[in-house]
Design an enzyme around this catalytic site. Sequence first.
Site, short mmCIF file in Angstrom:
data_model
loop_
_atom_site.label_atom_id
_atom_site.label_comp_id
_atom_site.label_asym_id
_atom_site.label_seq_id
_atom_site.Cartn_x
_atom_site.Cartn_y
_atom_site.Cartn_z
N HIS A 17 -2.87 9.58 4.06
CA HIS A 17 -4.27 9.66 4.48
C HIS A 17 -4.57 11.06 5.03
O HIS A 17 -5.59 11.67 4.69
CB HIS A 17 -4.58 8.65 5.60
CG HIS A 17 -4.50 7.23 5.20
ND1 HIS A 17 -3.74 6.31 5.91
CD2 HIS A 17 -5.09 6.53 4.21
CE1 HIS A 17 -3.87 5.11 5.37
NE2 HIS A 17 -4.68 5.22 4.32
N LYS A 41 -9.00 -10.34 8.37
CA LYS A 41 -7.73 -9.65 8.25
C LYS A 41 -7.03 -9.56 9.61
O LYS A 41 -7.67 -9.35 10.63
CB LYS A 41 -7.99 -8.25 7.69
CG LYS A 41 -6.77 -7.55 7.18
CD LYS A 41 -7.17 -6.29 6.41
CE LYS A 41 -5.94 -5.54 5.97
NZ LYS A 41 -6.27 -4.29 5.30
N ARG A 90 -2.74 7.13 -5.34
CA ARG A 90 -1.29 7.31 -5.34
C ARG A 90 -0.67 7.04 -6.69
O ARG A 90 0.36 7.60 -7.03
CB ARG A 90 -0.64 6.35 -4.33
CG ARG A 90 -0.97 6.63 -2.89
CD ARG A 90 -0.46 5.53 -2.01
NE ARG A 90 -1.11 4.29 -2.42
CZ ARG A 90 -1.04 3.15 -1.78
NH1 ARG A 90 -0.31 3.04 -0.70
NH2 ARG A 90 -1.68 2.08 -2.21
N SER A 127 0.12 2.14 4.18
CA SER A 127 0.11 1.52 5.51
C SER A 127 0.96 0.26 5.54
O SER A 127 1.62 -0.02 6.53
CB SER A 127 -1.33 1.20 5.93
OG SER A 127 -2.06 2.39 6.13
#
Length: 153
Positions: A17, A41, A90, A127
């Site tokens: 990030h 979440k 990515r 993450s």
Amino acid sequence: MRKAIFPGSFDPITLGHEDIIKRGIPLFDEIVIAIGVNAEKKYMFSLEERKRFIEETFKDEPKVTVITYEGLTIDLAKKEKANFILRGLRNPADFEFEKAIAHTNRKLSKIETVFLLTAASTSFISSSIVRDVLRHGGEYEQLVPKAVRIKEK
């Protein structure tokens, strides 16, 4: 003015990030790092911790601000008068996922999404990997900015 929203949950912010944001700084007049809140979440870090990690990481960068939001990113972009959404890629799976979102966002709001490829040195970091390393007591420090430090138990 070229203003970009960089949305995410940042649970926690990673070196990937950080790399995307740093490389985005010369491209935009302002980057708003927008921490999304999803009541469904379960996060490892509180919203306040995630915000603090990012603010500390970019404390010397006046072009970067950090906010929190709920709802659609395109609604936030409109509210913030941002012309772009910044995203990092990515791998091919990221591209396919992000492409669908970018097309939808452009269809609904005419906003453009700018993609930056992650650096080869950080392309494996996510993450969720960082959280897994943390849960198992691993050496997470080499995956995150210095601001992301948890207290030892």
